[in-house]
Every structure is written in structure tokens, then in C-alpha cells.
Scaffold this motif. Sequence first.
Motif, PDB file in Angstrom:
ATOM      1  N   UNK A  53      37.945  29.288  44.142  1.00 41.29           N
ATOM      2  CA  UNK A  53      37.345  28.218  44.947  1.00 41.29           C
ATOM      3  C   UNK A  53      38.196  26.973  44.745  1.00 41.29           C
ATOM      4  N   UNK A  54      38.680  26.418  45.829  1.00 37.89           N
ATOM      5  CA  UNK A  54      39.550  25.249  45.722  1.00 37.89           C
ATOM      6  C   UNK A  54      38.757  23.965  45.605  1.00 37.89           C
ATOM      7  N   UNK A  93      27.714  40.434  41.649  1.00 41.68           N
ATOM      8  CA  UNK A  93      27.697  38.980  41.636  1.00 41.68           C
ATOM      9  C   UNK A  93      29.103  38.445  41.894  1.00 41.68           C
ATOM     10  N   UNK A  94      29.157  37.156  42.184  1.00 40.19           N
ATOM     11  CA  UNK A  94      30.444  36.516  42.501  1.00 40.19           C
ATOM     12  C   UNK A  94      30.801  35.542  41.393  1.00 40.19           C
ATOM     13  N   UNK A  95      32.027  35.650  40.893  1.00 41.99           N
ATOM     14  CA  UNK A  95      32.539  34.732  39.868  1.00 41.99           C
ATOM     15  C   UNK A  95      33.581  33.810  40.496  1.00 41.99           C
ATOM     16  N   UNK A  96      33.361  32.511  40.314  1.00 43.08           N
ATOM     17  CA  UNK A  96      34.299  31.531  40.877  1.00 43.08           C
ATOM     18  C   UNK A  96      35.280  31.047  39.823  1.00 43.08           C
ATOM     19  N   UNK A  97      36.519  30.892  40.216  1.00 47.33           N
ATOM     20  CA  UNK A  97      37.494  30.281  39.321  1.00 47.33           C
ATOM     21  C   UNK A  97      38.406  29.391  40.156  1.00 47.33           C
ATOM     22  N   UNK A  98      39.217  28.596  39.490  1.00 48.26           N
ATOM     23  CA  UNK A  98      40.126  27.713  40.216  1.00 48.26           C
ATOM     24  C   UNK A  98      41.558  28.043  39.820  1.00 48.26           C
TER      25      UNK A  98
END
Lengths: 367, 367
Positions: free
Chosen positions: A70-71, A99-104
Motif C-alpha cells: 500500500x503506497x 486475510x490481507x497483509x499490508x506493507x510499504x
Amino acid sequence: MVTRLPTVDDVARAAGVSRQTVSNVLNTPAIVRDETRDRVRRAIDELGYRPHASARRLRTRASSTIGIRLDPITNGVSGSVLDRYLHSLTEQAAARGMRIMLFTATDHADEIAQFRELRDGADVDAFIVTATQFDDTRLRWLAAEKVPFVSFGRPWGDDTADTPWVDVDGRAGVAAATRHLIGRGLERIGFLGWPGDSGTGGDRRRGWAETMRERFGLDDVALDALAIEVDDAVPAARRAVERLVDEGLRLDGLVCVSDSLALGAMMAVREAGHPRFPIIGFDNTPVAQAVGLSSVDQQLAEVASATLELLMGPTGTRVIPPDSDGPRSRFVTPKLVVRRSSHLAPVDEAGEAAAPETGNHHRKEQQ
Amino acid sequence: MVTRLPTVDDVARAAGVSRQTVSNVLNTPAIVRDETRDRVRRAIDELGYRPHASARRLRTRASSTIGIRLDPITNGVSGSVLDRYLHSLTEQAAARGMRIMLFTATDHADEIAQFRELRDGADVDAFIVTATQFDDTRLRWLAAEKVPFVSFGRPWGDDTADTPWVDVDGRAGVAAATRHLIGRGLERIGFLGWPGDSGTGGDRRRGWAETMRERFGLDDVALDALAIEVDDAVPAARRAVERLVDEGLRLDGLVCVSDSLALGAMMAVREAGHPRFPIIGFDNTPVAQAVGLSSVDQQLAEVASATLELLMGPTGTRVIPPDSDGPRSRFVTPKLVVRRSSHLAPVDEAGEAAAPETGNHHRKEQQ
């Protein structure tokens, strides 16, 4: 700092059994004697021990989690597109137990470093890659490492690439928008696009160019005369379109590569004294909805559904290994949403006077 | 289906040592004899064993992950508010070594079931709860279970609640918007709000009511005559404002509880023959920016930063246990963004200079 939570060892000690016996009670209780099983279960209850997903993951090497970058927020009109995809994805993934894991990540190299860390940690079972670019190193790394993934966006510039992807057929969407204007009797239909031959932008431009060539026999020179290129920002688009109409370019209509550019164009044609013509955007953002801008909708719920089908099969609840058979890519056909621009859209003095007092609140001169 | 990955047992067998020795090599290598350590490391390399995060989590009971519910997409104007919060949160969490896990829930009971599952699985270290409501069962459950969490939104209706929260001071934001219009010499400033005394909506209404009472000495009857209540939808707001001005209610200005309602009001006052007056929304959405609507900005980056400070301390990289000392709540002051509504142009008060080469394209009659 955190009070230590009870472990398998604590349970084993309290029940006077081995770690293995505790494990058996948790995983294969049928092989444990009733009396022992009861004693272990009492110890589990008393200590408040929770056999947790990390242990399960260690056994199964599955996390039931999909990773996606995710930006940082961009305040632009189109920033909401990937957000809307993320909502659909999270909802549909949940229906499959995922499930969804967000990282940058700061760039592709950093994103690959994140892939590696999350893969090594068994934190995720698969990745979704977005905003694919020409010769995308991320796709090559994931394919080489045999990490399950799907890209939202084609592997641009690599016709031999066999990595799994789902994409919106932007060319078909822009062609439909162009045909819609032609069907209204318009001929000099321009295209407002991004500079350079970016994969996505070039693909959308082809939808316009092919349709104009086919219907009106335009050659490349004639097409170039109707095409404007500008960075994806509202003020830049506004100035570019203002300049062109000031210079006397006649346009009957304008198809745009994004809603941002379409909004800038709308602002330009609403200047007093400027000729007006219908404008169509791309992305069907909330802004397009609010100002009554026709736009091409990417059908993001369908994109999310196709993403999960490629990762997990039509109805599966587990990620499929990357080398298995089955479809590898999916094209989603976008949908033109035609609107009449409303009173919310800016109006000049002439337009205001022309508006009917009650009943039909929509302006007629635009689309 | 997936080829089994090597485990600690495989490494132990290959190196001819116990599981515990492998664990020591990984975690406390100094206590292992050099020769043994080398043999274990060779086995790790040869087998391609990766000591992974699940094992680390089993030891530390920390997942470096924060869970937050993401709802199905709503196509409304304000749908982007929590998305923008999520972007800031993900970015700032990454700077502290934390990731964000998304899940869905159909209602509060289901959300609590998800809390339980994620907590039991040690999948997350903490939760962020959004959209708090009166007597919110989620907050009570998390507090009783001593699960670390922060709510974005106050624990409405429970003055004795001592659960940690961060919230935007909506009352102050609406008061600032009201004062801004009063400062422009306007008197009959209305409030367009939601029906009922929802926590957030009631709080924002108080910001308007208190300011009007203080400046003009209005009583409740006079205030009620200037207040309109309508569900959060653009067409409903438009009809309600149209009806009121048709019935002869005179307004000099209108402060709205959301951008959705403000947009509906904008559409109503742009009808031919309708009196025009300045309108201020709440949330500073991309739509407000696009149509030139003044709006109260929630300062979501600051909300995200405050959320993480309450969970992890000012600069910490670990979630703090819920019963530790330190601040328990934080108010973020929102910021009024004043725009002149224009030919779609997003311009602020000083924004005339933003497009100098083309002169003043902006409408003056609105704000």
C-alpha cells in the motif's frame, strides 16, 4: 515488559507429561489415553494456554494471508482506485478464509526485499503485485523464487513472460468511450493522454486511435494532431486544453486516459467563451460521480474476484502452487458509465440562465 | 500439494544433533561449541531451512502486526476518509517495523469473534477499532480481555470508560467553520446534520450550536429553526435544502456535518433562481477539492501518528501492554480548508496566484 504467556512447556510441566503428549492432545487427541487427555486439558484451561496460529503455521507452512503493498496516500482524484480494489479484495478474500497483509516499499528493490522477508517468515502465502511496469523485476523475482503471486497489471514489455496476471482491458474501455461519442454524431474526437508510451497509457490510447482510424480512416499524422499529452494532474490538463482551444484546435469531443485529466479538461471547456464538447474520463472515481462526468469503470470487484481465482482456483480456500495447471491470466472488460453533468459541476453565466427552473436538473449541453 | 519445506527436525537429523541444539544455534549461538555450530549451519544451508517468523512469534508472542477491520466499499463521497487513514497508518507503522492486517466483519459481534481468533492465533499484537458507537461492545470486550487496542473514535456514551482512544475534535472543527462564516459578516448560518444524536454527528452539531448561541444569543428554538437533518446522501441533502429555500427559509451560510451533505446543498443552491450562500463541508474529501468546496480536514496523518503513539509509545517499536502507564487518549484538532468554488478548480484563499497566466477563473459568489 509483556507478561509472558503460557507455553507448551508450561502445560507439559503442570500436567506432568512431555511436550509431545501436549502436542498429541492438541493435534491427535484420539491417540492419547482419556485420563492423560483430561489432565492436559485441565492444565490448558487453568493456565489459559492458547495453541496459536503460529504453531499451526509452523506445521502447515500456510498463513491464510495474502500480502499487498500500500503506497503513501496521493491526494489525486484517482488515488481511490486501488483503495476500492483493496476493499473488494479484503471482502472476497475473507469469504475464502484469507486475510490481507499490508506493507510499504520505497521502490521495486525494496518491495522485493519485503517479499523475501514475508516469504521467509511464512507471514503470507501469496502476493498481489500492483502497478506493473515495463520489464518489472518484481514479477521475475517472484516467478524465479516460485512464490505464489498474481499481478494486477500485465507484464508489460515482456511478451514471453508467463507470470500470472489479471488486468482491465483499457483499450476496449477507451474504444467503447470513443464509439459512444461517434454514435452521437461527433467526428473530431481528441485523446488526452499521459506522456510517453507507458504500458497502461499506451494501451488506452490505442483504443482511441484504432477506433478513429477504423471509422474515419485517419493516419498517424491526423491522429497525432488530435492527441494531447500531459502529466496526470488537474491543473496541467486544464492549461493544456485551454491552450489548444485558444490556438483554434476544433474538438467535438475528448476521451481522457484518467478522471484527473478529464476534470482539468472540463474546467477548461467551461470557461466563458470556450466551445463546449463532451468529455469522458477513465476510472469512474467518486469525483466523476459527483460532478457528473462520464467515465470508464474498471469493474474492480470483478478484478478482485479474478485475482483470487488465479491464486486459489474458482472456489478454493488455499493458495495454489505457482507451477500448477490452470488459467494464468484474465482480462476484465471495463464498463462505460454515461452521465449528464449536473449542477454540481461548475457552470458559467450562460449555462446558468439556460438551466430549467425545476424538474430536469441536468445540463443538456454536456453529454 | 506444496513440497514440504525443511523443518528444525530435518536440520537436527542431518546434523546429528537435538532440536534444542538447532534452536541454540539459531537463538543463542554463543553457547554452542564451534564445531557443532558449523555442522548445524552447514545443514541449514544444504537443506535451505529458513527459521521463520512463526517460530519467532511462538517464542516472543509478538507478530509485529496490527489488525484493523476494513468494510466493503461504499461508493459515497466520504468513503475515502478511512482509506486515507489506512494509508497513513500503514506508512507510519512500517517506520516502526509493524505491518497492518485487514479483516472484515459483518457486525460488532462478528468483529469480536475476529478479535478472538486473531488474538488466539497471535496473528496480531494489537487492534485498531474504528467507527465507535454508543456503548460499544467491542471496546468493552478488548478491555476485559486485556488485548492492546486503540479506538479511532471516543467511547461514546460511557463517561467512565477508560479505554484508549484517539479522536478528531469535530466540535472544534465545526465551530471554526461557523466562526469563519460569522467573520465574513454572515448571521443566519444553518447546520445540515444527520438525524438522531449520533456521537460524531451530535458532537459536530454542538460546535455550530455553541458558536451561534455565544455570538448571537440564539436559544434552542432559534437554533432548531436553522438546523436540518438528513441521511448522509447527496440527493437527500439536495432535496432537503431545495425544499427549505423554496419554503422561504433565509440562510446566509450553511455548515454541514459531511462533504456528502455539503455537495447536495451546493447542487441545491446552484439551481437557477435559488439564493446562493457559502457552504462548508466536513472531511475534506477529494470531491471537495475537485469542486472547490471549503471543508474541515480531519488531519488523518496526525490521527494515525497519535494512534501508534498510544499503542507503542512516542518512538517505540513494540506494542505496550494495555495496563501500562502513559497517556490514554488524544484529541486531534481538525483544520478548516477554505476554498473558492470555481470552475472545478481547487483553490484556497491564496490560490488566485496558483494560475496566474490565465487570470481569474474562479467564481466569486461562493466563498
